[in-house]
Structures are given as structure tokens and as C-alpha cells.
Motif scaffolding. Structure first.
Motif, PDB file in Angstrom:
ATOM      1  N   LEU A  43       0.854  -1.188   0.000  1.00 31.63           N
ATOM      2  CA  LEU A  43       0.000   0.000   0.000  1.00 31.63           C
ATOM      3  C   LEU A  43       0.888   1.235   0.000  1.00 31.63           C
ATOM      4  CD1 LEU A  43      -2.809   1.420   0.392  1.00 31.63           C
ATOM      5  CD2 LEU A  43      -2.364   1.313   2.859  1.00 31.63           C
ATOM      6  N   GLU A  44       0.760   2.058  -1.049  1.00 31.23           N
ATOM      7  CA  GLU A  44       1.468   3.342  -1.023  1.00 31.23           C
ATOM      8  C   GLU A  44       0.464   4.434  -0.651  1.00 31.23           C
ATOM      9  OE1 GLU A  44       4.251   4.472  -4.081  1.00 31.23           O
ATOM     10  OE2 GLU A  44       4.288   6.521  -3.303  1.00 31.23           O
ATOM     11  N   ILE A  45       0.738   5.115   0.447  1.00 30.75           N
ATOM     12  CA  ILE A  45      -0.142   6.184   0.934  1.00 30.75           C
ATOM     13  C   ILE A  45       0.421   7.520   0.455  1.00 30.75           C
ATOM     14  CG2 ILE A  45      -1.130   7.295   2.981  1.00 30.75           C
ATOM     15  CD1 ILE A  45      -0.721   4.629   4.492  1.00 30.75           C
ATOM     16  N   GLY A  46      -0.427   8.335  -0.161  1.00 31.59           N
ATOM     17  CA  GLY A  46       0.051   9.592  -0.743  1.00 31.59           C
ATOM     18  C   GLY A  46       0.787   9.269  -2.031  1.00 31.59           C
ATOM     19  N   VAL A  47       0.131   8.445  -2.837  1.00 30.53           N
ATOM     20  CA  VAL A  47       0.779   7.896  -4.042  1.00 30.53           C
ATOM     21  C   VAL A  47       1.013   8.982  -5.102  1.00 30.53           C
ATOM     22  CG1 VAL A  47      -1.364   7.211  -5.207  1.00 30.53           C
ATOM     23  CG2 VAL A  47       0.722   5.864  -5.559  1.00 30.53           C
ATOM     24  N   GLY A  48       0.334  10.119  -4.938  1.00 29.32           N
ATOM     25  CA  GLY A  48       0.541  11.244  -5.853  1.00 29.32           C
ATOM     26  C   GLY A  48       0.186  10.894  -7.281  1.00 29.32           C
ATOM     27  N   ASN A  49       1.065  11.278  -8.221  1.00 28.80           N
ATOM     28  CA  ASN A  49       0.751  11.105  -9.647  1.00 28.80           C
ATOM     29  C   ASN A  49       1.102   9.705 -10.182  1.00 28.80           C
ATOM     30  OD1 ASN A  49       3.495  11.120  -9.858  1.00 28.80           O
ATOM     31  ND2 ASN A  49       3.659  13.170 -10.732  1.00 28.80           N
ATOM     32  N   GLY A  50       1.476   8.805  -9.298  1.00 26.72           N
ATOM     33  CA  GLY A  50       1.713   7.424  -9.722  1.00 26.72           C
ATOM     34  C   GLY A  50       3.027   7.217 -10.458  1.00 26.72           C
ATOM     35  N   ALA A  51       3.935   8.183 -10.337  1.00 28.48           N
ATOM     36  CA  ALA A  51       5.230   8.079 -11.018  1.00 28.48           C
ATOM     37  C   ALA A  51       6.047   6.883 -10.503  1.00 28.48           C
ATOM     38  CB  ALA A  51       6.020   9.379 -10.842  1.00 28.48           C
ATOM     39  N   HIS A  52       5.671   6.379  -9.331  1.00 30.45           N
ATOM     40  CA  HIS A  52       6.425   5.254  -8.748  1.00 30.45           C
ATOM     41  C   HIS A  52       6.049   3.910  -9.366  1.00 30.45           C
ATOM     42  CE1 HIS A  52       7.090   7.620  -4.716  1.00 30.45           C
ATOM     43  NE2 HIS A  52       7.554   8.237  -5.775  1.00 30.45           N
ATOM     44  N   PHE A  53       4.851   3.850  -9.954  1.00 35.74           N
ATOM     45  CA  PHE A  53       4.323   2.543 -10.368  1.00 35.74           C
ATOM     46  C   PHE A  53       5.303   1.723 -11.203  1.00 35.74           C
ATOM     47  CE2 PHE A  53      -0.266   4.366 -10.200  1.00 35.74           C
ATOM     48  CZ  PHE A  53      -0.291   4.161  -8.839  1.00 35.74           C
ATOM     49  N   LYS A  54       5.924   2.376 -12.172  1.00 32.58           N
ATOM     50  CA  LYS A  54       6.787   1.619 -13.105  1.00 32.58           C
ATOM     51  C   LYS A  54       8.056   1.079 -12.420  1.00 32.58           C
ATOM     52  CE  LYS A  54       9.032   5.719 -15.199  1.00 32.58           C
ATOM     53  NZ  LYS A  54       8.263   6.832 -14.648  1.00 32.58           N
ATOM     54  N   HIS A  55       8.335   1.589 -11.223  1.00 31.65           N
ATOM     55  CA  HIS A  55       9.557   1.160 -10.527  1.00 31.65           C
ATOM     56  C   HIS A  55       9.325  -0.046  -9.606  1.00 31.65           C
ATOM     57  CE1 HIS A  55      11.691   4.651 -12.009  1.00 31.65           C
ATOM     58  NE2 HIS A  55      10.651   5.382 -11.675  1.00 31.65           N
ATOM     59  N   TYR A  56       8.054  -0.339  -9.321  1.00 33.46           N
ATOM     60  CA  TYR A  56       7.764  -1.507  -8.479  1.00 33.46           C
ATOM     61  C   TYR A  56       7.758  -2.736  -9.374  1.00 33.46           C
ATOM     62  CZ  TYR A  56       6.255   1.810  -4.869  1.00 33.46           C
ATOM     63  OH  TYR A  56       6.203   2.814  -3.936  1.00 33.46           O
ATOM     64  N   LYS A  57       8.642  -3.689  -9.048  1.00 35.80           N
ATOM     65  CA  LYS A  57       8.881  -4.789  -9.982  1.00 35.80           C
ATOM     66  C   LYS A  57       8.008  -6.010  -9.746  1.00 35.80           C
ATOM     67  CE  LYS A  57      11.920  -2.508 -12.253  1.00 35.80           C
ATOM     68  NZ  LYS A  57      11.352  -1.697 -13.320  1.00 35.80           N
ATOM     69  N   LYS A  58       7.584  -6.257  -8.496  1.00 40.68           N
ATOM     70  CA  LYS A  58       6.906  -7.545  -8.310  1.00 40.68           C
ATOM     71  C   LYS A  58       5.724  -7.519  -7.354  1.00 40.68           C
ATOM     72  CE  LYS A  58      10.630  -8.836  -5.125  1.00 40.68           C
ATOM     73  NZ  LYS A  58      11.791  -9.646  -4.930  1.00 40.68           N
ATOM     74  N   HIS A  59       5.517  -6.452  -6.633  1.00 38.52           N
ATOM     75  CA  HIS A  59       4.453  -6.470  -5.626  1.00 38.52           C
ATOM     76  C   HIS A  59       3.081  -6.123  -6.223  1.00 38.52           C
ATOM     77  CE1 HIS A  59       7.629  -6.998  -2.808  1.00 38.52           C
ATOM     78  NE2 HIS A  59       8.175  -5.815  -3.069  1.00 38.52           N
ATOM     79  N   GLU A  60       2.044  -6.490  -5.472  1.00 35.74           N
ATOM     80  CA  GLU A  60       0.672  -6.126  -5.859  1.00 35.74           C
ATOM     81  C   GLU A  60       0.399  -4.754  -5.224  1.00 35.74           C
ATOM     82  OE1 GLU A  60      -2.162  -9.188  -4.743  1.00 35.74           O
ATOM     83  OE2 GLU A  60      -3.731  -7.657  -4.717  1.00 35.74           O
ATOM     84  N   ILE A  61       0.196  -3.739  -6.065  1.00 32.74           N
ATOM     85  CA  ILE A  61       0.201  -2.350  -5.584  1.00 32.74           C
ATOM     86  C   ILE A  61      -1.210  -1.789  -5.415  1.00 32.74           C
ATOM     87  CG2 ILE A  61       1.044   0.008  -6.049  1.00 32.74           C
ATOM     88  CD1 ILE A  61       3.332  -2.037  -5.810  1.00 32.74           C
ATOM     89  N   THR A  62      -1.417  -1.120  -4.270  1.00 31.36           N
ATOM     90  CA  THR A  62      -2.597  -0.283  -4.065  1.00 31.36           C
ATOM     91  C   THR A  62      -2.086   1.107  -3.726  1.00 31.36           C
ATOM     92  OG1 THR A  62      -3.857  -2.150  -3.179  1.00 31.36           O
ATOM     93  CG2 THR A  62      -4.701   0.058  -2.688  1.00 31.36           C
ATOM     94  N   GLY A  63      -2.609   2.112  -4.430  1.00 29.01           N
ATOM     95  CA  GLY A  63      -2.182   3.493  -4.161  1.00 29.01           C
ATOM     96  C   GLY A  63      -3.365   4.316  -3.693  1.00 29.01           C
ATOM     97  N   ILE A  64      -3.176   5.065  -2.604  1.00 30.12           N
ATOM     98  CA  ILE A  64      -4.250   5.965  -2.149  1.00 30.12           C
ATOM     99  C   ILE A  64      -3.713   7.384  -2.007  1.00 30.12           C
ATOM    100  CG2 ILE A  64      -5.543   4.127  -0.977  1.00 30.12           C
ATOM    101  CD1 ILE A  64      -4.572   5.286   1.716  1.00 30.12           C
ATOM    102  N   ASP A  65      -4.613   8.339  -2.163  1.00 29.73           N
ATOM    103  CA  ASP A  65      -4.237   9.751  -2.055  1.00 29.73           C
ATOM    104  C   ASP A  65      -5.524  10.550  -1.843  1.00 29.73           C
ATOM    105  OD1 ASP A  65      -1.409  11.289  -3.147  1.00 29.73           O
ATOM    106  OD2 ASP A  65      -3.202  12.551  -2.961  1.00 29.73           O
ATOM    107  N   THR A  66      -5.372  11.766  -1.328  1.00 29.34           N
ATOM    108  CA  THR A  66      -6.553  12.617  -1.097  1.00 29.34           C
ATOM    109  C   THR A  66      -6.755  13.636  -2.212  1.00 29.34           C
ATOM    110  OG1 THR A  66      -5.116  13.940   0.308  1.00 29.34           O
ATOM    111  CG2 THR A  66      -6.619  12.430   1.423  1.00 29.34           C
ATOM    112  N   SER A  67      -5.807  13.726  -3.146  1.00 28.04           N
ATOM    113  CA  SER A  67      -5.928  14.705  -4.230  1.00 28.04           C
ATOM    114  C   SER A  67      -6.480  14.026  -5.492  1.00 28.04           C
ATOM    115  CB  SER A  67      -4.563  15.342  -4.536  1.00 28.04           C
ATOM    116  OG  SER A  67      -4.574  15.900  -5.832  1.00 28.04           O
TER     117      SER A  67
END
Ligand SMILES: C[S@@+](CC[C@H](N)C(=O)[O-])C[C@H]1O[C@@H](n2cnc3c(N)ncnc32)[C@H](O)[C@@H]1O
Length: 196
Positions: A43-67
């Protein structure tokens, strides 16, 4: 959760990629540490614009943010099995022990109530789960004077320039597994804590 902070990020989301250029070296370290962990739910909290997504190689990702605007861009950056939700890290709508990892990248000094954020991160982590906290931390060296003098401007930019992890009681429930000092005079740190 602060509606004003969400509005601030809605308004200035288009500028965030510029800020991100300066954060790139420390984020490379974050991704290396996260990707070295066994497969799990992250779980990434404050995931923002999702620029991190492509860098996560193997995990199952959930991103949350208030914006909502940041999340709009995050949805464009999504590929594969990534869930994106508008939700506050201070009131997470997932059940207890739902995740193996929580990532807090430059969000802990942005949220209204870091104590609530850490308590929620603790709650949703499985026993043995880990939280990765990447942020600036006010030091005991000369840099603390810059943090102190910057407080009013930082308030306008919706973050706390004076920020010490040891001031947050909820951190005491975690065990520190690793600390990586980054940047000039170790102003930035990646702290990796484990839920016992
Ligand atoms: C400085 S940006 C960091 C974005 C990204 N994590 C990074 O490392 O580049 C802070 C993000 O946290 C989000 N945020 C602020 N308060 C939040 C809260 N209570 N819950 C979830 N996200 C929040 C903001 O909308 C913004 O997208």
C-alpha cells in the motif's frame, strides 16, 4: 485529512514532476529496498501522480491519495494490476493486517496528523510487515536552523519543515530494521520499520 492540503495538491499537481526530479536519487534507493523484499501486497499512501508505479517490480500495488487531480494522473500511469483509490492515509478503509508493506514517500510531514497516519499504517500491516518511510528529518546539526526558519513558508506549501520521527508516539510500536542516510548532512533518510 486536510481538505486544504488536497486542494493545494489539486491545484499544483502539474508542477510536481519538477519537484520529483530533485527527489529521484533518494527514490532510487527506496525502490531498490522495496524490490529486494519478497512478493507481497503493498500500500502506497500519498501515491501522488503514480510516477512510482513503473519502478515496483513484483508487488501487488494499491495506491491511495486525497488529491483527485494527482490521482487522475496516477490512473494514466497505471499498468497491470494496480488499484488506485481516493482515500486518506489517516482513515484507511482497509481491514486490519491487509498488507505486507506500506510506503510513505514524502507524505508523513504533509498529512495533518502523522500520529494517525502511522497508527493506520500499523493497523493495516500484517505482523512482520514493513513500512518504508522516505522523508526529510530535522537533524541535530546546522540544518535544523534552516528547518526552523522555513516553518511559515512550509506551512503555505502544506508540509512541516521541522519534523522528527521520534516525536510521533505511534513509531514506538514498530522496530527499526534499517536506516539509510541520504542527501547533504543526512537531511533525508529512508527508515524501514517492522511491525513485530
Ligand atoms: C509531497 S507529495 C508526495 C507524492 C509521492 N508520494 C512522492 O513521493 O513523490 C504528497 C502527497 O500526499 C498526498 N496526501 C496529503 N495528505 C494525505 C492524506 N491524509 N492521505 C493520503 N494522501 C495524502 C498529497 O495529495 C500528495 O499527493
Amino acid at each position: 485529512m486536510s481538505k486544504k492540503t488536497a486542494a493545494f495538491y489539486n491545484y499544483f499537481s502539474f508542477l510536481y514532476p519538477i519537484v520529483d526530479v530533485f527527489l529521484k536519487p533518494q527514490k532510487t534507493v527506496l525502490f531498490k529496498e522495496v524490490n529486494a523484499m519478497p512478493i507481497g501486497k503493498l500500500l502506497e499512501i500519498g501515491v501522488g501522480n503514480g510516477a512510482h508505479f513503473k519502478h515496483y517490480k513484483k508487488h501487488e500495488i494499491t495506491g491511495i491519495d486525497t488529491s483527485a487531480t494527482m490521482l487522475e494522473t496516477a490512473r494514466k500511469n497505471r499498468s497491470g494490476n494496480i488499484s488506485i483509490l481516493e482515500m486518506s492515509g489517516e482513515a484507511i478503509k482497509f481491514s486490519d493486517e491487509a498488507f505486507d508493506y506500506v510506503v510513505l514517500s514524502h507524505v508523513i510531514a504533509v498529512v495533518n496528523n502523522p500520529q494517525l497516519l502511522l497508527a493506520e499504517a500499523y493497523r493495516v500491516l500484517k505482523p512482520g510487515g514493513q513500512v518504508f518511510i522516505l522523508n526529510h528529518f530535522t537533524t541535530d546539526n546546522w540544518l535544523r536552523y534552516i528547518d526552523q526558519s522555513f516553518q511559515q513558508i512550509a506551512k503555505l506549501l502544506h508540509f512541516k519543515s521541522v519534523f522528527r520521527i521520534e516525536d510521533i508516539p505511534a513509531i514506538k510500536k514498530f522496530e527499526l530494521r534499517k536506516q539509510i542516510n541520504l542527501g547533504i548532512a543526512s537531511y533525508f533518510k529512508l527508515l524501514i520499520y517492522q511491525k513485530p
